[in-house]
Structure formats: C-alpha cells, structure tokens
Design a protein around this motif. Structure first.
Motif, PDB file in Angstrom:
ATOM      1  N   THR A 105       0.799  -1.117  -0.144  1.00  0.00           N
ATOM      2  CA  THR A 105       0.009  -0.145   0.010  1.00  0.00           C
ATOM      3  C   THR A 105       0.918   1.230   0.021  1.00  0.00           C
ATOM      4  O   THR A 105       1.693   1.496   1.005  1.00  0.00           O
ATOM      5  CB  THR A 105      -1.013   0.024   1.296  1.00  0.00           C
ATOM      6  OG1 THR A 105      -1.594  -1.120   1.316  1.00  0.00           O
ATOM      7  CG2 THR A 105      -1.909   1.187   1.288  1.00  0.00           C
ATOM      8  N   ARG A 106       0.777   2.132  -1.158  1.00  0.00           N
ATOM      9  CA  ARG A 106       1.675   2.988  -1.304  1.00  0.00           C
ATOM     10  C   ARG A 106       1.204   4.360  -0.424  1.00  0.00           C
ATOM     11  O   ARG A 106       0.009   4.771  -0.518  1.00  0.00           O
ATOM     12  CB  ARG A 106       2.086   3.499  -2.728  1.00  0.00           C
ATOM     13  CG  ARG A 106       2.887   2.572  -3.371  1.00  0.00           C
ATOM     14  CD  ARG A 106       3.250   2.689  -4.686  1.00  0.00           C
ATOM     15  NE  ARG A 106       4.156   2.038  -5.388  1.00  0.00           N
ATOM     16  CZ  ARG A 106       4.578   1.920  -6.796  1.00  0.00           C
ATOM     17  NH1 ARG A 106       3.885   2.882  -7.504  1.00  0.00           N
ATOM     18  NH2 ARG A 106       5.523   0.984  -6.875  1.00  0.00           N
ATOM     19  N   GLY A 107       2.080   5.059   0.404  1.00  0.00           N
ATOM     20  CA  GLY A 107       1.908   6.404   0.838  1.00  0.00           C
ATOM     21  C   GLY A 107       2.650   7.576   0.134  1.00  0.00           C
ATOM     22  O   GLY A 107       3.586   7.193  -0.886  1.00  0.00           O
ATOM     23  N   ASN A 108       2.420   8.647   0.829  1.00  0.00           N
ATOM     24  CA  ASN A 108       3.059   9.739  -0.008  1.00  0.00           C
ATOM     25  C   ASN A 108       4.141  10.578   1.143  1.00  0.00           C
ATOM     26  O   ASN A 108       3.875  11.774   1.602  1.00  0.00           O
ATOM     27  CB  ASN A 108       2.132  10.804  -0.495  1.00  0.00           C
ATOM     28  CG  ASN A 108       2.995  12.230  -1.210  1.00  0.00           C
ATOM     29  OD1 ASN A 108       4.068  11.828  -1.912  1.00  0.00           O
ATOM     30  ND2 ASN A 108       2.290  13.171  -0.932  1.00  0.00           N
ATOM     31  N   SER A 109       5.176   9.727   1.693  1.00  0.00           N
ATOM     32  CA  SER A 109       5.941  10.162   2.939  1.00  0.00           C
ATOM     33  C   SER A 109       7.118   9.520   2.328  1.00  0.00           C
ATOM     34  O   SER A 109       7.270   8.236   1.736  1.00  0.00           O
ATOM     35  CB  SER A 109       5.323  10.238   4.056  1.00  0.00           C
ATOM     36  OG  SER A 109       5.413   8.629   4.434  1.00  0.00           O
ATOM     37  N   PRO A 110       8.430   9.952   3.051  1.00  0.00           N
ATOM     38  CA  PRO A 110       9.539   8.752   3.176  1.00  0.00           C
ATOM     39  C   PRO A 110       9.539   7.579   3.854  1.00  0.00           C
ATOM     40  O   PRO A 110      10.519   6.789   3.683  1.00  0.00           O
ATOM     41  CB  PRO A 110      10.921   9.935   3.495  1.00  0.00           C
ATOM     42  CG  PRO A 110      10.187  11.159   3.826  1.00  0.00           C
ATOM     43  CD  PRO A 110       8.502  10.882   3.883  1.00  0.00           C
ATOM     44  N   LEU A 111       8.464   7.503   4.827  1.00  0.00           N
ATOM     45  CA  LEU A 111       8.478   6.453   5.528  1.00  0.00           C
ATOM     46  C   LEU A 111       7.818   4.956   4.836  1.00  0.00           C
ATOM     47  O   LEU A 111       6.598   5.159   4.168  1.00  0.00           O
ATOM     48  CB  LEU A 111       7.548   6.871   6.812  1.00  0.00           C
ATOM     49  CG  LEU A 111       7.356   5.664   7.962  1.00  0.00           C
ATOM     50  CD1 LEU A 111       8.845   5.513   8.598  1.00  0.00           C
ATOM     51  CD2 LEU A 111       6.399   6.282   9.089  1.00  0.00           C
ATOM     52  N   VAL A 112       8.369   4.175   5.094  1.00  0.00           N
ATOM     53  CA  VAL A 112       8.154   2.776   4.785  1.00  0.00           C
ATOM     54  C   VAL A 112       8.019   1.608   5.992  1.00  0.00           C
ATOM     55  O   VAL A 112       8.885   1.535   6.488  1.00  0.00           O
ATOM     56  CB  VAL A 112       9.150   2.045   3.514  1.00  0.00           C
ATOM     57  CG1 VAL A 112       8.541   0.883   3.272  1.00  0.00           C
ATOM     58  CG2 VAL A 112       9.013   2.916   2.437  1.00  0.00           C
TER      59      VAL A 112
END
Length: 262
Positions: free
Chosen positions: A7-14
């Motif tokens: 699930t992709r987000g829009n931040s540097p955090l994985v």
C-alpha cells in the motif's frame, strides 16, 4: 495467492511487515506437526495495530514465518551468534519445540525453493518501495514492525520491555531518527522501553539500514501484552489497550514522516 501486499503512501516512511502473515502452502502444512500448525509465533494483529496511523507505505508478506522467515539472512547466517534464535526456515518454535513431523523438516533444496517463492518477492517489493521513496524525497526511512510474547524463556531472561528499539548500535539510521523514536517511547506513560537490548534489529534493519546512502532503518519490537487481551490462543485483540498504544505510535510515526536529514 499473492505473497506480498503493498500500500503506497506519500512520505519517506516505509513500514515493513514481515511476520503478520498466516499463509502456509498445503505442501508445507502437511509436514507440520500440531505444534507447528498452531502458528504461535505470528506477530498477531500488528498490521491492524499500525493500519491508517500515518501516510506511510506498507509492505507486508502474507506468508507465515514457519514457511520462511522474511527477517532472516537468506544465506542462513545467525542474527545473534551464541544465543538461542530461529533459522531462515525454522524447525522449532520460540520455545525450542519442534514444529515439523518426524523426518519432514525442509532440506537445502526445499529451503532454496521457499526462498525464491516467498522470501525474495517480499524483499524485491521492499527494495522497490524504498527506492521509490528515496527517488521522491532524497532519502527513505524503513520502520520494521514486529511483536512478540513478553516472556519466552528459551529466547531471553525475564520479561521484555514493552517497546524494544533496534538500530544495531546506531549503525542503521541517522542519530536523529533513533532519538525521535526513543523520545516517543520514553514519553509513553505506563510503558517500558529499551534501545538495542535483546533485539538490536533483524536482518531487514541491518541489511537496508545504510544512512550514508540515504536509507535509515529502525526496528520496533512490541510486547504483545501491550495490545492483546492474552498472549495465548486465540490471541485476542484488546481494543482499549490497542487504542492507547496507537495514540503513542501515531505521533512517533508522524515524526518520522516529517523528519528530514540535516
């Protein structure tokens, strides 16, 4: 079935989720004994605990760690030499008890087949998402999500702290990333925490964490007593406990989303 969910987000955090899956292929299930089939060493409900807290990318394998452990060195090296631990393809549970029927444990060829089918796809997806985040933001932060029973005499003495942070002695992330997580945990009322205690970061944290190259990795091992009603089957979710913990985890993760290297 797909062995990896992204699930992709829009931040540097994985967020890495290597141990929440319960999928076991029939060919493996047939080889497990009753103890193995109980899947006791799952990171129960951890994906639910972190779900929706911040705008982060998540990478989760649906495969159970008894098939192959996605947080172990694919070459079979031990994370903690000289200490009790479990292998790439475990043959015992966290209490040291066999999980396979007699003479049914995987041989080298079977382990390699499982690595290709289950371990490699998870890490290919994790690598791709870290690369994507780094391309977009100039760096990436990997937060590896784990949980474990608070008392397991085979693995460690006494009771684990509620929150165990692992950075392999500070080698896997910028000091500011470590400090942000430690500060959030130190300020968590009623919870205990430790940095680089029994768990210093698994293979995932150590493999990807390369701050000089712009990838910062940190592991969080949460005692299951902090969000389960009981650390025993059927591993019941405790909504009140979990909600209190989510209140702590949300700003912790948000601080990692907002952080930028100085």
């Amino acid at each position: 079935m797909s062995v990896v969910e992204v699930t992709r987000g829009n931040s540097p955090l994985v967020l890495g989720l290597p141990h929440t899956g319960t999928y076991v292929p029939e060919s493996v299930l047939d080889c497990l004994n009753a103890n193995g089939r109980a899947l006791a060493d799952t990171d129960w409900h951890i994906h639910r605990l972190y779900d929706g807290l911040v705008d982060a990318t998540t990478v989760r394998t649906t495969t159970h760690r008894y098939v192959i452990d996605a947080n172990r060195d694919p070459g079979g090296g031990s994370l903690y030499p000289g200490q009790n631990t479990t292998a790439l393809c475990p043959t015992t549970d966290f209490d040291g008890r066999p999980i396979y029927r007699e003479h049914q444990a995987p041989d080298a060829d079977e382990i390699e087949a499982r690595r290709i089918a289950h371990h490699a796809p998870y890490h290919a997806a994790l690598t791709a998402e870290l690369d994507r985040a780094q391309a977009q933001f100039g760096f990436a932060v990997l937060y590896d999500c784990h949980s474990i029973r608070s008392r397991i005499p085979f693995l460690f003495d006494g009771r684990l702290p509620d929150l165990s942070i692992g950075t392999n002695g500070g080698a896997t992330c910028h000091a500011e990333v470590e400090a942000l997580v430690c500060a959030a945990c130190d300020g968590a009322y009623g919870l205990t925490s430790v940095l680089n205690g029994r768990f210093r970061g698994g293979w995932t944290t150590r493999h990807y964490g390369c701050p000089q190259d712009g990838v910062h990795a940190i592991q969080m091992e949460i005692a299951q007593s902090t969000y389960l009603a009981e650390e025993a089957p059927p591993w019941p979710w405790d909504s009140a406990k979990a909600d209190r913990l989510r209140v702590i985890l949300r700003p912790l993760l948000q601080s990692l989303c907002d952080w930028r290297p100085s």
